[in-house]
Design a protein around this motif. Structure first.
Motif, PDB file in Angstrom:
ATOM      1  N   LEU A 139       0.823  -1.203   0.000  1.00  0.00           N
ATOM      2  CA  LEU A 139       0.000   0.000   0.000  1.00  0.00           C
ATOM      3  C   LEU A 139       0.863   1.262   0.000  1.00  0.00           C
ATOM      4  N   ASP A 140       1.963   1.231   0.731  1.00  0.00           N
ATOM      5  CA  ASP A 140       2.870   2.383   0.724  1.00  0.00           C
ATOM      6  C   ASP A 140       3.422   2.628  -0.681  1.00  0.00           C
ATOM      7  N   TRP A 141       3.802   1.544  -1.368  1.00  0.00           N
ATOM      8  CA  TRP A 141       4.307   1.666  -2.742  1.00  0.00           C
ATOM      9  C   TRP A 141       3.242   2.315  -3.618  1.00  0.00           C
ATOM     10  N   ALA A 142       2.001   1.874  -3.467  1.00  0.00           N
ATOM     11  CA  ALA A 142       0.912   2.368  -4.302  1.00  0.00           C
ATOM     12  C   ALA A 142       0.606   3.835  -4.026  1.00  0.00           C
ATOM     13  N   PHE A 143       0.380   4.169  -2.766  1.00  0.00           N
ATOM     14  CA  PHE A 143      -0.076   5.520  -2.457  1.00  0.00           C
ATOM     15  C   PHE A 143       1.042   6.563  -2.562  1.00  0.00           C
ATOM     16  N   SER A 144       2.307   6.102  -2.615  1.00  0.00           N
ATOM     17  CA  SER A 144       3.388   7.057  -2.869  1.00  0.00           C
ATOM     18  C   SER A 144       3.310   7.592  -4.287  1.00  0.00           C
ATOM     19  N   ARG A 145       2.522   6.949  -5.140  1.00  0.00           N
ATOM     20  CA  ARG A 145       2.353   7.359  -6.535  1.00  0.00           C
ATOM     21  C   ARG A 145       1.020   8.059  -6.770  1.00  0.00           C
ATOM     22  N   GLN A 146       0.279   8.332  -5.731  1.00  0.00           N
ATOM     23  CA  GLN A 146      -1.024   8.989  -5.880  1.00  0.00           C
ATOM     24  C   GLN A 146      -0.859  10.486  -6.130  1.00  0.00           C
ATOM     25  N   GLY A 147      -1.683  11.027  -7.033  1.00  0.00           N
ATOM     26  CA  GLY A 147      -1.668  12.448  -7.306  1.00  0.00           C
ATOM     27  C   GLY A 147      -2.585  13.212  -6.365  1.00  0.00           C
ATOM     28  N   GLU A 148      -2.528  14.514  -6.443  1.00  0.00           N
ATOM     29  CA  GLU A 148      -3.341  15.369  -5.583  1.00  0.00           C
ATOM     30  C   GLU A 148      -4.832  15.166  -5.807  1.00  0.00           C
ATOM     31  N   GLY A 187      -6.326  12.373  -6.442  1.00  0.00           N
ATOM     32  CA  GLY A 187      -6.775  11.041  -6.041  1.00  0.00           C
ATOM     33  C   GLY A 187      -6.450   9.954  -7.036  1.00  0.00           C
ATOM     34  N   GLY A 188      -6.050  10.332  -8.260  1.00  0.00           N
ATOM     35  CA  GLY A 188      -5.668   9.344  -9.257  1.00  0.00           C
ATOM     36  C   GLY A 188      -4.210   8.939  -9.109  1.00  0.00           C
ATOM     37  N   THR A 234     -18.106   0.266  -1.034  1.00  0.00           N
ATOM     38  CA  THR A 234     -17.362  -0.027   0.190  1.00  0.00           C
ATOM     39  C   THR A 234     -16.719   1.229   0.753  1.00  0.00           C
ATOM     40  N   ILE A 235     -16.184   2.085  -0.127  1.00  0.00           N
ATOM     41  CA  ILE A 235     -15.639   3.364   0.342  1.00  0.00           C
ATOM     42  C   ILE A 235     -16.749   4.187   0.996  1.00  0.00           C
ATOM     43  N   VAL A 278      -6.282   1.827   8.610  1.00  0.00           N
ATOM     44  CA  VAL A 278      -7.451   2.591   8.171  1.00  0.00           C
ATOM     45  C   VAL A 278      -7.156   4.089   8.278  1.00  0.00           C
ATOM     46  N   ASP A 279      -6.565   4.490   9.390  1.00  0.00           N
ATOM     47  CA  ASP A 279      -6.246   5.912   9.592  1.00  0.00           C
ATOM     48  C   ASP A 279      -5.274   6.422   8.528  1.00  0.00           C
ATOM     49  N   ARG A 280      -4.332   5.570   8.115  1.00  0.00           N
ATOM     50  CA  ARG A 280      -3.307   5.998   7.170  1.00  0.00           C
ATOM     51  C   ARG A 280      -3.838   6.132   5.748  1.00  0.00           C
ATOM     52  N   TYR A 281      -4.746   5.238   5.348  1.00  0.00           N
ATOM     53  CA  TYR A 281      -5.106   5.159   3.938  1.00  0.00           C
ATOM     54  C   TYR A 281      -6.527   5.569   3.589  1.00  0.00           C
ATOM     55  N   LEU A 282      -7.440   5.636   4.547  1.00  0.00           N
ATOM     56  CA  LEU A 282      -8.844   5.840   4.176  1.00  0.00           C
ATOM     57  C   LEU A 282      -9.079   7.189   3.505  1.00  0.00           C
ATOM     58  N   ASP A 283      -8.492   8.259   4.025  1.00  0.00           N
ATOM     59  CA  ASP A 283      -8.692   9.563   3.387  1.00  0.00           C
ATOM     60  C   ASP A 283      -8.167   9.564   1.957  1.00  0.00           C
ATOM     61  N   ARG A 284      -7.042   8.906   1.741  1.00  0.00           N
ATOM     62  CA  ARG A 284      -6.473   8.836   0.389  1.00  0.00           C
ATOM     63  C   ARG A 284      -7.386   8.025  -0.531  1.00  0.00           C
ATOM     64  N   LEU A 285      -7.912   6.921   0.002  1.00  0.00           N
ATOM     65  CA  LEU A 285      -8.814   6.087  -0.784  1.00  0.00           C
ATOM     66  C   LEU A 285     -10.119   6.827  -1.071  1.00  0.00           C
TER      67      LEU A 285
END
Length: 362
Positions: free
Chosen positions: A123-132, A134-135, A215-216, A172-179
């Motif tokens: 998940l860290d690998w994935a979200f390190s590539r997320q844009g502002e 959300g994509g 689910t989100i 959940v705290d780390r990734y939910l807002d990003r998701l």
């Protein structure tokens, strides 16, 4: 008088012990404790913790694909090594599968088998590539790849939330807002509007995104995403043929029909609309009945004549597509809990007998 009362009491206790023992044996033999079909409000975690077939065949730690030290998974391993020039965010979806298996093991055995830590790396690998917005800029096939990833991650976070295990809530705290931001990107971005057009011939993709957004929405209480999920689910259901089957690229395809039913049944557990839940159950039953007719005595699935699997279509890593046996097992298990048809567990066991899923996991 007192002796007769005592004797009746002893007889009642003895009878109760026999009944309880009998019910325990029946439950152990059937390998299921939940009454089926399960109510619409049952939690996904309860189903997964109840299903012995999934525990024995799918949630097996050493059958998961490897992950690099940095967290790259699947075809992204080759991208990281410089062997491919493209990466796909969907390849990181295995993080959701690892969380699923890890939570079930933790609930039943008290040990997540190291699966959760690996999932966090992915998940860290994935979200390190997320844009502002959300994509995931730079991802090839951005819309479809992102909807697959979002659905898997949302399922993982859902199971963590349902488990109420305090040691995992930081995920959940780390990734939910990003998701959550990704959910809006899947609905409102220009790429999403184009992606919706591209997805039209692929019915199962309606169920991919309805599960993801639904689910989100359940996790965040977001009514806008909940409405979007419901609309996508209805679009997919409206594409059914008169006999309840879901076309894929202009025809039928057992693997993709099966995948669509699996995702729709998971969405059904968070879907707020009763009529849609009933339609999903109908579609899933018709799909599983169709697919079961293509499973031979050794658990192999006949894909001859299918529109996508067994032909020229290939996976992201270039390997030819074939029936996804792990999803097949999962779909028939979920079908048992959704519809209450014991034969579906028999089909799941039969597919497992082929052993293909053990070397070809999600």
């Amino acid at each position: 008088m007192m002796n007769r009362i005592l004797q009746k009491s002893v007889e009642s206790v003895f009878l109760l012990v026999i009944v309880v023992g009998f019910l325990s044996c029946v439950s152990a033999d059937k390998k299921t404790a939940l009454a089926v079909p399960v109510p619409d409000t049952v939690r996904l975690l309860d189903v997964l913790c109840d299903c012995r077939i999934l525990q024995e065949e799918i949630f097996v730690p050493d059958r998961f694909q490897p992950v690099s030290e940095t967290g790259a998974a699947g075809a992204n391993l080759k991208y990281e090594r410089g062997e491919r020039d493209r990466w796909y965010i969907e390849e990181q979806r295995i993080a959701g599968d690892r969380i699923e298996a890890g939570i079930v093991h933790r609930m039943l055995d008290g040990d997540d088998k190291g699966l959760i830590d690996r999932a966090v790396r992915e998940l860290d690998w994935a979200f390190s590539r997320q844009g502002e917005d959300g994509g995931f800029p730079g991802c090839a096939d951005p819309f479809h790849s992102t909807e697959i990833f979002a659905g898997s991650v949302a399922r993982g976070l859902l199971l963590i939330r349902q488990s109420e295990l305090p040691e995992y809530q930081y995920i959940v705290d780390r990734y939910l807002d990003r998701l959550h931001k990704t959910g809006y990107w899947l609905v409102d971005s220009d790429i999403a509007r184009e992606g919706k057009k591209t997805n039209q011939p692929y019915t199962h993709r309606k169920h991919i995104i309805s599960e993801a957004l639904g689910t989100i929405a359940w996790l965040t209480g977001d009514e806008y995403l909940s409405d979007a999920a419901l609309a996508y689910s209805r679009e997919g259901l409206d594409l059914m043929t008169p006999d309840g089957l879901s076309p894929e690229l202009g025809g039928l395809d057992a693997s993709y029909m099966d995948a669509g039913a699996m995702m729709a049944m998971r969405y059904r557990l968070v879907c707020p609309d009763r009529e849609t839940r009933d339609r999903i159950a109908y579609m899933a039953g018709r799909t599983l009945d169709y697919v079961s007719g293509r499973v031979d005595s050794e658990g192999n699935v006949d894909t001859r004549g299918d529109t996508r699997v067994g032909g020229t279509h290939v996976h992201r890593d270039g390997s030819p597509k074939r029936f996804n046996y792990s999803e097949g097992i999962t779909a028939f298990c979920l079908g048992y809990y959704t519809i209450g048809k014991p034969a579906y567990l028999d089909v799941a066991r039969n597919i497992a007998k082929s052993g293909v899923h053990r070397v070809y996991m999600k």
